[in-house]
Scaffold this motif. Structure first.
Motif, PDB file in Angstrom:
ATOM      1  N   LEU A   1       0.804  -1.221   0.000  1.00 55.93           N
ATOM      2  CA  LEU A   1       0.000   0.000   0.000  1.00 55.93           C
ATOM      3  C   LEU A   1       0.836   1.270   0.000  1.00 55.93           C
ATOM      4  N   PHE A   2       1.889   1.303   0.835  1.00 53.23           N
ATOM      5  CA  PHE A   2       2.575   2.561   1.119  1.00 53.23           C
ATOM      6  C   PHE A   2       4.010   2.634   0.630  1.00 53.23           C
ATOM      7  N   GLY A   3       4.700   1.507   0.613  1.00 51.86           N
ATOM      8  CA  GLY A   3       6.117   1.494   0.274  1.00 51.86           C
ATOM      9  C   GLY A   3       6.832   0.494   1.166  1.00 51.86           C
ATOM     10  N   ALA A   4       7.992   0.064   0.740  1.00 50.65           N
ATOM     11  CA  ALA A   4       8.666  -1.052   1.394  1.00 50.65           C
ATOM     12  C   ALA A   4       9.209  -0.696   2.780  1.00 50.65           C
ATOM     13  N   TYR A   5       8.982  -1.579   3.735  1.00 53.56           N
ATOM     14  CA  TYR A   5       9.594  -1.485   5.063  1.00 53.56           C
ATOM     15  C   TYR A   5      11.102  -1.574   4.885  1.00 53.56           C
ATOM     16  N   PRO A   6      11.876  -0.599   5.366  1.00 55.96           N
ATOM     17  CA  PRO A   6      13.291  -0.517   4.986  1.00 55.96           C
ATOM     18  C   PRO A   6      14.272  -1.226   5.911  1.00 55.96           C
ATOM     19  N   TYR A   7      13.769  -1.882   6.953  1.00 51.43           N
ATOM     20  CA  TYR A   7      14.673  -2.502   7.923  1.00 51.43           C
ATOM     21  C   TYR A   7      14.723  -4.015   7.720  1.00 51.43           C
ATOM     22  N   GLN A   8      15.721  -4.637   8.334  1.00 51.53           N
ATOM     23  CA  GLN A   8      15.931  -6.066   8.142  1.00 51.53           C
ATOM     24  C   GLN A   8      15.123  -6.923   9.097  1.00 51.53           C
ATOM     25  N   GLN A   9      14.513  -6.315  10.115  1.00 50.95           N
ATOM     26  CA  GLN A   9      13.812  -7.115  11.110  1.00 50.95           C
ATOM     27  C   GLN A   9      12.653  -6.341  11.720  1.00 50.95           C
ATOM     28  N   LEU A  10      11.694  -7.105  12.235  1.00 51.92           N
ATOM     29  CA  LEU A  10      10.548  -6.556  12.952  1.00 51.92           C
ATOM     30  C   LEU A  10      10.090  -7.611  13.948  1.00 51.92           C
ATOM     31  N   SER A  11       9.914  -7.214  15.199  1.00 57.31           N
ATOM     32  CA  SER A  11       9.549  -8.155  16.251  1.00 57.31           C
ATOM     33  C   SER A  11       8.187  -7.828  16.825  1.00 57.31           C
ATOM     34  N   VAL A  12       7.323  -8.848  16.878  1.00 59.29           N
ATOM     35  CA  VAL A  12       6.018  -8.763  17.541  1.00 59.29           C
ATOM     36  C   VAL A  12       6.188  -9.429  18.896  1.00 59.29           C
ATOM     37  N   VAL A  13       6.027  -8.662  19.979  1.00 53.30           N
ATOM     38  CA  VAL A  13       6.475  -9.119  21.295  1.00 53.30           C
ATOM     39  C   VAL A  13       5.330  -9.113  22.299  1.00 53.30           C
ATOM     40  N   ALA A  14       5.027 -10.278  22.855  1.00 55.57           N
ATOM     41  CA  ALA A  14       4.069 -10.382  23.955  1.00 55.57           C
ATOM     42  C   ALA A  14       4.713  -9.802  25.214  1.00 55.57           C
ATOM     43  N   CYS A  15       3.992  -8.910  25.890  1.00 56.04           N
ATOM     44  CA  CYS A  15       4.567  -8.185  27.031  1.00 56.04           C
ATOM     45  C   CYS A  15       3.587  -8.103  28.194  1.00 56.04           C
ATOM     46  N   ASP A  16       4.156  -7.961  29.385  1.00 56.91           N
ATOM     47  CA  ASP A  16       3.368  -7.508  30.527  1.00 56.91           C
ATOM     48  C   ASP A  16       3.121  -6.021  30.305  1.00 56.91           C
ATOM     49  N   PHE A  17       1.959  -5.708  29.775  1.00 56.88           N
ATOM     50  CA  PHE A  17       1.697  -4.340  29.321  1.00 56.88           C
ATOM     51  C   PHE A  17       0.195  -4.135  29.325  1.00 56.88           C
ATOM     52  N   PHE A  18      -0.321  -3.376  30.270  1.00 53.78           N
ATOM     53  CA  PHE A  18      -1.774  -3.310  30.464  1.00 53.78           C
ATOM     54  C   PHE A  18      -2.475  -2.422  29.452  1.00 53.78           C
ATOM     55  N   ILE A  19      -1.747  -1.612  28.702  1.00 49.87           N
ATOM     56  CA  ILE A  19      -2.372  -0.608  27.846  1.00 49.87           C
ATOM     57  C   ILE A  19      -2.855  -1.190  26.522  1.00 49.87           C
ATOM     58  N   GLY A  20      -2.311  -2.311  26.081  1.00 49.68           N
ATOM     59  CA  GLY A  20      -2.780  -2.933  24.843  1.00 49.68           C
ATOM     60  C   GLY A  20      -1.678  -3.131  23.839  1.00 49.68           C
ATOM     61  N   GLY A  21      -1.169  -2.052  23.267  1.00 50.33           N
ATOM     62  CA  GLY A  21      -0.100  -2.151  22.293  1.00 50.33           C
ATOM     63  C   GLY A  21       0.686  -0.863  22.243  1.00 50.33           C
ATOM     64  N   MET A  22       1.955  -0.963  21.839  1.00 53.83           N
ATOM     65  CA  MET A  22       2.817   0.216  21.743  1.00 53.83           C
ATOM     66  C   MET A  22       3.871  -0.031  20.690  1.00 53.83           C
TER      67      MET A  22
END
Length: 499
Positions: free
Chosen positions: A300-321
């Motif tokens: 849609l927008f253009g290529a993600y320019p980095y070599q990595q991306l991490s989706v991380v489960a966290c103790d985090f009450f707000i939802g996502g960051m």
């Protein structure tokens, strides 16, 4: 960032969607059109060289940091300023949470966090500095002589951070240690001067330039780490693992630690997507959502320019960051039986990699710019993956529903969505105006401009402002450039902005 108020709507929407979302879908991933010439580099990046050790016995991090900063202004700088975000957690009355959130943020009771600066030097000579601002979150450094245009200042400093026992952005819970907004980071100097806003309890109170990071991290061997940047070397010494990490053209540097991570990975083009789950719970699903989101947003927008991306489960009450190369996802979402809330928040936070991470903006003074685009990009993810009918259901039953529910209690006073964080009274108001009403504006903008002009504008906006900070005016001018229609009234109607 996704708030708790949105979760209830996510669950409501799921009940409508789960019958209609098909498990089989077709992709059309054509290479994103290059509208203008690609980004051609920045030669004045602030450089951070950090060595940091995590000390588990007292939940502290001990670090040495070198900063190379170049004055890009046409005037001398008598002082330079950095943010000391950990100090926002020092005193209960100044903690960056709304009062109603305190029990959830501190399930074991209030526990302070802070940063202690031990010394700051230029070469071998100590330099004058002062800790100031609300909650002592600003560091002012006064060089021996003013820093002239184009001149470079090299500073070194030693510091320690005490991590609070809180399940917010920075802190720790039962499973993860969230090391975010933890080191002295340069404030932004723009056309209005130094930006020295405090750590607000509402929204994402951050504004930063891209920089270059070389970080050495020392950890006990039992910990696994999700991090910004590329791990280029790992070796063991005296029972500890030492990681050498490089990150370039990123706005921050974060680490999430856990003894319980199970790591899975897959590739999307030149990018590795990692899923860090607690004991493997829903790790495969989170990985697939991450893969799908990168594919959709690349197209849609253009290529993600980095070599990595991490989706991380966290103790985090707000939802996502969102952080560079890392999205924090509340462990609560992995424990919900339904799939939709987890997928929605993963897609939303990954969209932030485009709108905040790559194309930056002042999230304090113009929070709508990244949040509204991100919320609408999340709708586009569901549209692309599952079809327009699913996107429409989410738009009607969650986006519009939240805003309409809000104005039932708080009548719309005709205020636009272009407001700074300090103008919001609650996270509910912030979410309803910036996320929901913001996405409603983007939906109307898309319909008014037409699909071709709208998509071309988003791609051009991404290409022109990648690794830079954009403004509302910049976004308006890109959209105006790509259509013959007059957009001034529409922008003013929704934003109350002068264009």
């Amino acid at each position: 960032m996704k708030s708790q108020k949105k979760f209830k709507l996510l669950l409501i929407v799921f009940s409508v969607l789960f019958i209609t979302i098909s498990l089989h879908y077709a992709w059309d991933f054509r290479e994103a059109e290059k509208v203008l010439k690609p980004y051609d580099g920045i030669d004045y990046l602030t450089q951070y060289n950090i060595t940091v050790e995590f000390l588990e016995e007292n939940m502290t991090i001990k670090a040495s940091q070198k900063i190379v900063y170049t004055n890009q202004e046409a005037k001398d700088l008598n002082n330079i300023y950095l943010h000391l975000y950990p100090n926002a957690f020092r005193r209960k009355e100044e903690a960056p949470f709304e009062k109603k959130e305190m029990e959830r943020a501190y399930p074991n009771g209030f526990d302070p966090g802070y940063i202690e600066i031990e010394d700051i030097k230029e070469g071998r000579r100590s330099v004058e500095y002062k800790i100031m601002g609300k909650a002592d979150t600003i560091l002012r450094v006064t060089p021996p002589k003013p820093l002239g245009p184009g001149e470079t200042l090299q500073l070194s400093m030693d510091f320690q951070v005490k991590l609070p026992n809180t399940v917010g952005r920075m802190g720790y819970g039962d499973n993860t240690i969230n090391i975010t907004n933890w080191f002295p980071i340069m404030a932004v100097y723009d056309e209005k001067g130094w930006n020295l806003e405090p750590y607000y309890a509402i929204g994402d109170p951050f504004y930063s330039e891209v920089g270059k990071y070389d970080v050495t991290v020392i950890l006990p061997q039992q910990y696994k780490m999700a991090t910004t940047g590329n791990i280029v070397k790992v070796h063991e010494k005296k029972g500890k693992n030492i990681y050498e990490i490089e990150a370039e053209l990123v706005r921050n540097f974060v680490m999430i630690l856990s003894k319980n991570f199970k790591i899975q990975e897959a590739s999307v083009g030149n990018t590795k997507v990692f899923s860090y789950s607690i004991d493997g719970l829903r790790g495969e699903e989170a990985l697939q959502y991450g893969i799908d989101a990168v594919k959709v947003f690349n197209s849609l927008f253009g290529a993600y320019p980095y070599q990595q991306l991490s989706v991380v489960a966290c103790d985090f009450f707000i939802g996502g960051m969102e952080y560079p190369n890392v999205v924090m996802i509340s462990q609560d979402l992995y424990e919900i039986e339904e799939d939709f809330p987890l997928e929605y928040v993963v897609a939303h936070e990954i969209a932030h990699q485009w709108w905040y991470g790559i194309v930056g903006n002042n999230e304090i003074k113009e929070p709508w710019l990244d949040e509204a685009l991100t919320e609408y990009s999340t709708l586009m993810y569901f549209e692309k993956k599952y079809g327009p009918h699913i996107k429409e259901q989410i738009f009607e039953k969650m986006i519009k529903a939240q805003y309409e529910n809000y104005i039932d209690f708080e009548p719309d006073r005709g205020e636009g969505i272009l407001r700074s964080l300090r103008e919001f009274d609650s996270s509910w108001q912030y979410s309803s105006i910036v996320y929901s009403k913001g996405a409603m504006f983007i939906e109307e903008l898309r319909a008014y401009m037409g699909e071709e002009a709208f998509i071309k504008s988003l791609r051009e906006y991404f290409e022109v402002f990648k690794f830079k900070n954009a403004t509302t005016e910049d976004f308006y001018k890109i959209c105006e450039k790509n259509t013959e229609k007059d957009l001034k009234h529409l922008f003013n109607q929704w934003l109350n902005a002068r264009n």
